[in-house]
Motif scaffolding. Structure first.
Motif, PDB file in Angstrom:
ATOM      1  N   THR A  69       0.858  -1.257   0.098  1.00 56.45           N
ATOM      2  CA  THR A  69      -0.087  -0.113  -0.003  1.00 56.45           C
ATOM      3  C   THR A  69       0.900   1.389  -0.027  1.00 56.45           C
ATOM      4  O   THR A  69       1.794   1.391   0.884  1.00 56.45           O
ATOM      5  CB  THR A  69      -0.740  -0.095   1.339  1.00 56.45           C
ATOM      6  N   LYS A  70       0.623   2.119  -1.105  1.00 55.54           N
ATOM      7  CA  LYS A  70       1.631   3.266  -1.169  1.00 55.54           C
ATOM      8  C   LYS A  70       1.113   4.484  -0.518  1.00 55.54           C
ATOM      9  O   LYS A  70       0.116   4.639  -0.328  1.00 55.54           O
ATOM     10  CB  LYS A  70       2.003   3.485  -2.491  1.00 55.54           C
ATOM     11  N   LYS A  71       2.258   5.334   0.008  1.00 54.87           N
ATOM     12  CA  LYS A  71       1.996   6.637   0.390  1.00 54.87           C
ATOM     13  C   LYS A  71       2.240   7.715  -0.483  1.00 54.87           C
ATOM     14  O   LYS A  71       3.181   7.674  -1.035  1.00 54.87           O
ATOM     15  CB  LYS A  71       2.647   7.045   1.621  1.00 54.87           C
ATOM     16  N   GLY A  72       1.297   8.485  -1.006  1.00 54.25           N
ATOM     17  CA  GLY A  72       1.432   9.308  -2.111  1.00 54.25           C
ATOM     18  C   GLY A  72       1.498  10.586  -1.278  1.00 54.25           C
ATOM     19  O   GLY A  72       2.548  11.317  -1.150  1.00 54.25           O
ATOM     20  N   CYS A  73       0.411  11.443  -1.211  1.00 54.82           N
ATOM     21  CA  CYS A  73       0.027  12.513  -0.840  1.00 54.82           C
ATOM     22  C   CYS A  73       0.084  12.588   0.951  1.00 54.82           C
ATOM     23  O   CYS A  73       0.260  13.612   1.434  1.00 54.82           O
ATOM     24  CB  CYS A  73      -0.975  13.315  -1.382  1.00 54.82           C
ATOM     25  N   ASP A  74      -0.480  11.554   1.215  1.00 53.94           N
ATOM     26  CA  ASP A  74      -0.671  11.399   2.736  1.00 53.94           C
ATOM     27  C   ASP A  74      -1.832  12.589   3.128  1.00 53.94           C
ATOM     28  O   ASP A  74      -1.926  12.736   4.426  1.00 53.94           O
ATOM     29  CB  ASP A  74       0.395  11.702   3.589  1.00 53.94           C
ATOM     30  N   HIS A  75      -2.606  12.990   2.090  1.00 52.01           N
ATOM     31  CA  HIS A  75      -3.574  13.819   2.415  1.00 52.01           C
ATOM     32  C   HIS A  75      -5.249  13.822   1.837  1.00 52.01           C
ATOM     33  O   HIS A  75      -5.718  14.506   1.604  1.00 52.01           O
ATOM     34  CB  HIS A  75      -3.193  15.305   1.853  1.00 52.01           C
ATOM     35  N   GLY A  76      -5.183  12.474   1.567  1.00 48.47           N
ATOM     36  CA  GLY A  76      -6.630  12.074   0.884  1.00 48.47           C
ATOM     37  C   GLY A  76      -6.807  12.467  -0.681  1.00 48.47           C
ATOM     38  O   GLY A  76      -7.899  12.830  -1.075  1.00 48.47           O
ATOM     39  N   GLN A  77      -5.695  12.893  -1.338  1.00 52.39           N
ATOM     40  CA  GLN A  77      -5.944  13.537  -2.609  1.00 52.39           C
ATOM     41  C   GLN A  77      -5.482  12.561  -3.969  1.00 52.39           C
ATOM     42  O   GLN A  77      -5.718  12.974  -4.947  1.00 52.39           O
ATOM     43  CB  GLN A  77      -5.001  14.929  -2.606  1.00 52.39           C
ATOM     44  N   CYS A  78      -4.649  11.566  -3.500  1.00 49.76           N
ATOM     45  CA  CYS A  78      -4.427  10.929  -4.808  1.00 49.76           C
ATOM     46  C   CYS A  78      -4.597   9.541  -4.984  1.00 49.76           C
ATOM     47  O   CYS A  78      -4.548   8.862  -5.975  1.00 49.76           O
ATOM     48  CB  CYS A  78      -2.701  10.689  -4.617  1.00 49.76           C
ATOM     49  N   GLY A  79      -5.259   8.830  -3.652  1.00 49.61           N
ATOM     50  CA  GLY A  79      -5.797   7.383  -3.717  1.00 49.61           C
ATOM     51  C   GLY A  79      -4.720   6.221  -3.838  1.00 49.61           C
ATOM     52  O   GLY A  79      -4.910   4.943  -3.848  1.00 49.61           O
ATOM     53  N   ALA A  80      -3.360   6.636  -3.736  1.00 57.16           N
ATOM     54  CA  ALA A  80      -2.460   5.679  -3.603  1.00 57.16           C
ATOM     55  C   ALA A  80      -2.459   4.563  -2.331  1.00 57.16           C
ATOM     56  O   ALA A  80      -2.005   3.662  -2.548  1.00 57.16           O
ATOM     57  CB  ALA A  80      -1.020   6.450  -3.771  1.00 57.16           C
ATOM     58  N   CYS A  81      -2.970   5.205  -1.634  1.00 55.32           N
ATOM     59  CA  CYS A  81      -3.061   4.505  -0.179  1.00 55.32           C
ATOM     60  C   CYS A  81      -4.611   3.677  -0.362  1.00 55.32           C
ATOM     61  O   CYS A  81      -4.806   3.069   0.674  1.00 55.32           O
ATOM     62  CB  CYS A  81      -3.231   5.262   0.869  1.00 55.32           C
ATOM     63  N   THR A  82      -5.211   3.382  -1.093  1.00 61.31           N
ATOM     64  CA  THR A  82      -6.407   2.857  -1.111  1.00 61.31           C
ATOM     65  C   THR A  82      -6.555   1.368  -0.940  1.00 61.31           C
ATOM     66  O   THR A  82      -5.560   0.502  -1.236  1.00 61.31           O
ATOM     67  CB  THR A  82      -7.272   2.824  -2.581  1.00 61.31           C
ATOM     68  N   VAL A  90     -11.098   2.519   0.990  1.00 58.64           N
ATOM     69  CA  VAL A  90     -10.959   3.607   1.794  1.00 58.64           C
ATOM     70  C   VAL A  90      -9.658   4.167   1.452  1.00 58.64           C
ATOM     71  O   VAL A  90      -8.513   3.345   1.315  1.00 58.64           O
ATOM     72  CB  VAL A  90     -10.924   2.860   3.282  1.00 58.64           C
ATOM     73  N   ASN A  91      -9.493   5.583   1.663  1.00 55.76           N
ATOM     74  CA  ASN A  91      -7.933   6.036   1.704  1.00 55.76           C
ATOM     75  C   ASN A  91      -7.276   5.882   3.241  1.00 55.76           C
ATOM     76  O   ASN A  91      -7.790   6.524   4.077  1.00 55.76           O
ATOM     77  CB  ASN A  91      -8.222   7.427   1.412  1.00 55.76           C
ATOM     78  N   SER A  92      -6.335   5.009   3.113  1.00 57.07           N
ATOM     79  CA  SER A  92      -6.006   4.538   4.455  1.00 57.07           C
ATOM     80  C   SER A  92      -5.075   5.666   5.156  1.00 57.07           C
ATOM     81  O   SER A  92      -4.943   5.590   6.097  1.00 57.07           O
ATOM     82  CB  SER A  92      -5.011   3.271   4.193  1.00 57.07           C
ATOM     83  N   CYS A  93      -4.718   6.492   4.347  1.00 61.00           N
ATOM     84  CA  CYS A  93      -3.930   7.778   4.878  1.00 61.00           C
ATOM     85  C   CYS A  93      -4.912   8.525   5.788  1.00 61.00           C
ATOM     86  O   CYS A  93      -4.469   9.471   6.560  1.00 61.00           O
ATOM     87  CB  CYS A  93      -3.085   8.485   3.925  1.00 61.00           C
ATOM     88  N   LEU A  94      -6.242   8.764   5.466  1.00 58.61           N
ATOM     89  CA  LEU A  94      -7.251   9.389   6.221  1.00 58.61           C
ATOM     90  C   LEU A  94      -7.970   8.771   7.455  1.00 58.61           C
ATOM     91  O   LEU A  94      -8.644   9.360   7.997  1.00 58.61           O
ATOM     92  CB  LEU A  94      -8.315  10.124   5.112  1.00 58.61           C
TER      93      LEU A  94
HETATM   94  S1  FES Z   1      -1.716   8.880   0.190  1.00 59.14           S
HETATM   95 FE1  FES Z   1      -2.779  10.151  -1.205  1.00 59.14          FE
HETATM   96  S2  FES Z   1      -4.646   9.596  -0.568  1.00 59.14           S
HETATM   97 FE2  FES Z   1      -3.936   8.572   0.714  1.00 59.14          FE
END
Ligand code: FES
Ligand code: FES
Length: 205
Positions: A69-82, A90-94
């Motif tokens: 599971t990847k960390k992209g923005c860590d702000h709920g904006q990119c979906g990498a952490c889905t 779920v966006n797991s960073c949020l």
């Molecule tokens: S890391 Fe970008 S939405 Fe979670």
């Protein structure tokens, strides 16, 4: 009557408050607290002692060493952490890990294996739906949940017929809209849409 304010001056009060705020901001280790978080991850029960501020993403990547599971923005904006929580994306960073206590989490590592890919993973490979691959685990988890949403009749903003009995036709516009929370910085969107269309068994655009 004795006036106690002489022992509690305005200057003293401001000093105490500032010290408290600094301890909160920089993490006063003397006040460190941990909680047990119990999850079923990819079919296996797990129980971890964590700082209650830990996100589900950090629990997976840092505490459990599951880097799929990847960390992209860590702000709920990119979906990498889905990831999937009880089957929903779920966006797991949020999401704080503790908010998911007792739930079932599926990550990209749990969808398929190198020898036996999930149909969505196979469709991404067959349709060249990736370049660097960083967004791909999130795209695939999101697409799997998205197809279930369609199966359950959940409309999107581009669904033409909103009557409850209407079957949703998964056009490319539907796929793009429903996957709009997953950003691909390599721009592999043509392949991603084709992969999802093929996994869904839809032939038309
Ligand atoms: S890391 Fe970008 S939405 Fe979670
Ligand atoms: S394949 Fe590189 S970010 Fe999507």
């Amino acid at each position: 009557m004795k006036d106690h304010t002489e022992h509690f001056s305005r200057r003293g009060f401001v000093g105490i408050t500032a010290a408290g705020a600094a301890a909160l901001a920089y993490g006063d280790t003397s006040a460190e607290q941990t909680n047990v978080c119990r999850l079923k991850i990819n079919g296996k029960d797990c129980s971890v002692q964590i700082d209650p501020r830990t996100t589900l993403l950090d629990l997976l990547r840092e505490n459990l060493q599951m880097p799929g599971t990847k960390k992209g923005c860590d702000h709920g904006q990119c979906g990498a952490c889905t990831v999937l929580v009880n089957g929903k994306r779920v966006n797991s960073c949020l999401s704080l890990a503790l908010m998911n206590d007792g739930m079932e989490v599926t990550t990209i590592e749990g969808l398929g294996t190198p020898g036996q890919l999930h149909p969505m993973q196979a469709a991404f490979v067959d349709n060249d739906a990736l370049q660097c691959g960083y967004c791909t685990p999130g795209q695939i988890c999101s697409a799997v949940a998205m197809l279930n949403e369609v199966k359950q009749g959940a409309p999107s903003v581009v669904t033409a017929d909103l009557s409850s009995h209407a079957q949703i036709h998964l056009t490319d516009d539907e796929i793009r809209e429903r996957m709009s929370g997953n950003i691909c910085r390599c721009g592999a969107y043509v392949g991603i849409v084709a992969a999802i269309r093929s996994a869904a068994g839809e032939k038309t655009a």
